[in-house]
Design a protein around this motif. Structure first.
Motif, PDB file in Angstrom:
ATOM      1  N   VAL A  46     -25.452  -4.076 -27.473  1.00 24.20           N
ATOM      2  CA  VAL A  46     -26.173  -5.803 -27.111  1.00 24.20           C
ATOM      3  C   VAL A  46     -25.990  -6.643 -28.865  1.00 24.20           C
ATOM      4  O   VAL A  46     -26.495  -6.051 -29.381  1.00 24.20           O
ATOM      5  N   TYR A  47     -25.186  -8.030 -27.884  1.00 24.31           N
ATOM      6  CA  TYR A  47     -25.364  -8.712 -29.343  1.00 24.31           C
ATOM      7  C   TYR A  47     -26.236 -10.045 -29.344  1.00 24.31           C
ATOM      8  O   TYR A  47     -26.421 -10.894 -27.886  1.00 24.31           O
ATOM      9  N   THR A  48     -26.637 -10.674 -29.983  1.00 25.77           N
ATOM     10  CA  THR A  48     -27.704 -11.845 -30.087  1.00 25.77           C
ATOM     11  C   THR A  48     -27.966 -12.541 -31.453  1.00 25.77           C
ATOM     12  O   THR A  48     -27.266 -12.570 -32.378  1.00 25.77           O
ATOM     13  N   VAL A  49     -28.048 -13.568 -31.178  1.00 22.62           N
ATOM     14  CA  VAL A  49     -27.497 -14.738 -32.426  1.00 22.62           C
ATOM     15  C   VAL A  49     -29.215 -15.923 -31.702  1.00 22.62           C
ATOM     16  O   VAL A  49     -28.794 -16.309 -30.632  1.00 22.62           O
ATOM     17  N   LYS A  50     -29.143 -15.477 -32.961  1.00 20.28           N
ATOM     18  CA  LYS A  50     -30.805 -16.046 -32.829  1.00 20.28           C
ATOM     19  C   LYS A  50     -30.815 -17.991 -34.069  1.00 20.28           C
ATOM     20  O   LYS A  50     -30.323 -17.127 -35.451  1.00 20.28           O
ATOM     21  N   LEU A  51     -31.402 -18.574 -34.064  1.00 19.67           N
ATOM     22  CA  LEU A  51     -31.560 -19.855 -34.232  1.00 19.67           C
ATOM     23  C   LEU A  51     -32.551 -20.211 -35.178  1.00 19.67           C
ATOM     24  O   LEU A  51     -33.498 -20.394 -34.136  1.00 19.67           O
ATOM     25  N   LEU A  58     -36.123 -20.896 -32.348  1.00 24.19           N
ATOM     26  CA  LEU A  58     -35.512 -21.879 -31.415  1.00 24.19           C
ATOM     27  C   LEU A  58     -35.375 -21.427 -30.017  1.00 24.19           C
ATOM     28  O   LEU A  58     -34.883 -22.031 -29.179  1.00 24.19           O
ATOM     29  N   CYS A  59     -33.805 -20.751 -29.910  1.00 21.51           N
ATOM     30  CA  CYS A  59     -33.617 -20.443 -29.549  1.00 21.51           C
ATOM     31  C   CYS A  59     -32.497 -18.887 -29.601  1.00 21.51           C
ATOM     32  O   CYS A  59     -31.726 -19.021 -30.763  1.00 21.51           O
ATOM     33  N   MET A  60     -31.566 -18.412 -28.578  1.00 21.70           N
ATOM     34  CA  MET A  60     -31.130 -17.473 -28.869  1.00 21.70           C
ATOM     35  C   MET A  60     -30.355 -16.601 -27.979  1.00 21.70           C
ATOM     36  O   MET A  60     -30.177 -17.249 -26.725  1.00 21.70           O
ATOM     37  N   TYR A  61     -28.597 -16.804 -28.237  1.00 22.87           N
ATOM     38  CA  TYR A  61     -27.873 -15.564 -27.557  1.00 22.87           C
ATOM     39  C   TYR A  61     -28.030 -14.294 -26.893  1.00 22.87           C
ATOM     40  O   TYR A  61     -28.540 -13.804 -28.056  1.00 22.87           O
ATOM     41  N   ASN A  62     -27.991 -13.699 -26.049  1.00 21.27           N
ATOM     42  CA  ASN A  62     -27.852 -12.226 -25.981  1.00 21.27           C
ATOM     43  C   ASN A  62     -27.156 -12.306 -24.310  1.00 21.27           C
ATOM     44  O   ASN A  62     -26.907 -13.260 -23.603  1.00 21.27           O
ATOM     45  N   SER A  63     -25.980 -11.283 -25.601  1.00 20.62           N
ATOM     46  CA  SER A  63     -24.876 -10.951 -24.522  1.00 20.62           C
ATOM     47  C   SER A  63     -25.368 -10.170 -23.166  1.00 20.62           C
ATOM     48  O   SER A  63     -24.316 -10.461 -22.730  1.00 20.62           O
ATOM     49  N   SER A  64     -26.418  -9.541 -22.955  1.00 16.42           N
ATOM     50  CA  SER A  64     -27.115  -8.610 -22.226  1.00 16.42           C
ATOM     51  C   SER A  64     -26.832  -9.552 -21.028  1.00 16.42           C
ATOM     52  O   SER A  64     -26.786  -9.253 -19.657  1.00 16.42           O
ATOM     53  N   ARG A  92     -18.784 -15.838 -28.350  1.00 16.88           N
ATOM     54  CA  ARG A  92     -19.930 -15.085 -28.254  1.00 16.88           C
ATOM     55  C   ARG A  92     -19.574 -13.975 -27.301  1.00 16.88           C
ATOM     56  O   ARG A  92     -19.764 -12.745 -27.429  1.00 16.88           O
ATOM     57  N   LYS A  93     -18.923 -14.054 -26.329  1.00 13.70           N
ATOM     58  CA  LYS A  93     -18.387 -13.051 -25.238  1.00 13.70           C
ATOM     59  C   LYS A  93     -17.375 -11.844 -26.116  1.00 13.70           C
ATOM     60  O   LYS A  93     -17.282 -10.399 -25.726  1.00 13.70           O
ATOM     61  N   GLU A  94     -16.285 -12.574 -27.053  1.00 11.11           N
ATOM     62  CA  GLU A  94     -15.589 -11.821 -28.101  1.00 11.11           C
ATOM     63  C   GLU A  94     -15.952 -10.513 -28.761  1.00 11.11           C
ATOM     64  O   GLU A  94     -15.747  -9.957 -28.968  1.00 11.11           O
ATOM     65  N   GLU A  95     -17.112 -11.674 -29.648  1.00 11.13           N
ATOM     66  CA  GLU A  95     -18.125 -10.634 -30.999  1.00 11.13           C
ATOM     67  C   GLU A  95     -18.563  -9.585 -30.417  1.00 11.13           C
ATOM     68  O   GLU A  95     -18.450  -8.715 -31.397  1.00 11.13           O
ATOM     69  N   VAL A  96     -19.461  -9.537 -29.284  1.00  9.92           N
ATOM     70  CA  VAL A  96     -19.700  -8.198 -28.568  1.00  9.92           C
ATOM     71  C   VAL A  96     -18.539  -7.016 -28.817  1.00  9.92           C
ATOM     72  O   VAL A  96     -18.969  -5.717 -29.713  1.00  9.92           O
ATOM     73  N   GLU A  97     -17.109  -7.165 -28.873  1.00 13.98           N
ATOM     74  CA  GLU A  97     -16.308  -6.429 -29.468  1.00 13.98           C
ATOM     75  C   GLU A  97     -15.181  -6.424 -30.767  1.00 13.98           C
ATOM     76  O   GLU A  97     -15.709  -5.526 -31.635  1.00 13.98           O
ATOM     77  N   THR A  98     -15.154  -8.187 -31.306  1.00 13.54           N
ATOM     78  CA  THR A  98     -15.205  -7.690 -32.247  1.00 13.54           C
ATOM     79  C   THR A  98     -15.912  -7.814 -33.623  1.00 13.54           C
ATOM     80  O   THR A  98     -15.250  -7.884 -35.027  1.00 13.54           O
TER      81      THR A  98
END
Length: 255
Positions: A46-51, A58-64, A92-98
């Motif tokens: 699971v890849y997350t990006v928290k701002l 404030l907001c967060m990206y969650n690959s799931s 963001r989708k590619e960063e799960v792998e890279t």
């Protein structure tokens, strides 16, 4: 980058912080990327990006979920903006792998991974017998970090005039370290660098190669020898020529 494992959960964190200072307040904006997993095959990554602004999410990206989610009015606006950027969502989708899986594979291997160091011993500048010189011992590309570097003179450890650097992270899950020895070199005395590391079955001893210095001394000795031989030959020739020029016959008396 910071890496840790707790309760079977792998976590890789990458954080960026931007700080703005006014006369009254300090404003800090953070971008924290996290990679969480528990399975060895990384299938549950699971890849997350928290701002985060001033410690408030404030907001967060969650690959799931495959999208950003906002947690306040301003965060919702930003989340909608990011979700409508096709290039960002693809990234963001590619960063799960890279980013996540690529680093996690190294992390998993690190628990049993052992890479022995490559060791090089050389002189710093021109070394000369009878003069103060500096020798260098370089250990490259080893893992894990723990390593011991010792200088030896004729097999005995040198305790003084040694300076060593801190461990240096190469950024590819390997390290390097450098050690320097100042000493007055003497012909016939062997100088070596001994390295101990978990990747080595036994201590590695690398000798300083003095052949170039010995060859230079040999050339000087041979050159001096030929000079003196030539000088002796020249003096002998001069003496022979002198005697020949002054050699005469004794005159016979008249009857």
């Amino acid at each position: 980058m910071r890496r840790r494992r707790t309760l079977g959960l792998g976590l890789v964190l990458v954080g960026f912080a931007f700080c703005c200072v006014s006369s009254k307040d300090v404003y800090v904006f953070q971008d924290i990327d996290g990679c969480e997993f528990s399975k060895e095959d990384l299938s549950d990554m699971v890849y997350t990006v928290k701002l985060v602004f001033n410690q408030k999410l404030l907001c967060m990206y969650n690959s799931s979920l495959g999208k950003y989610v906002g947690y306040d009015a301003y965060g919702i606006i930003n989340a909608d903006h990011y979700n409508n950027q096709s290039w960002k969502m693809k990234e963001r989708k590619e960063e799960v792998e890279t980013l996540c899986k690529a680093n996690a594979r190294y992390y998993i291997k690190s628990e049993t991974r052992k890479v022995p160091p490559v060791v090089i011993v050389r002189s710093s500048g021109k070394a000369r017998y009878g003069q103060l010189s500096t020798l260098e011992c370089h250990a490259f590309d080893f893992y894990p970090q723990a390593i011991s570097v010792t200088w030896l003179l004729d097999g005995s450890e040198v305790t003084g005039d040694v300076v060593s650097t801190e461990f240096m992270d190469n950024g590819d899950w390997s390290y390097q370290m450098h050690s320097y020895l100042e000493l007055v070199l003497h012909r016939g005395v062997t100088v070596s660098c001994q390295v101990e590391h978990s990747g080595l079955e036994e201590p590695l001893v690398v000798y300083w190669d003095s052949s170039a210095l010995d060859a230079r001394i040999t050339k000087i000795v041979v050159g001096c020898s030929f000079f003196f031989i030539g000088l002796v030959v020249a003096l002998s020739a001069v003496c022979w020529y002198y005697k020949k020029q002054h050699r005469g016959f004794t005159s016979l008396p008249l009857h």
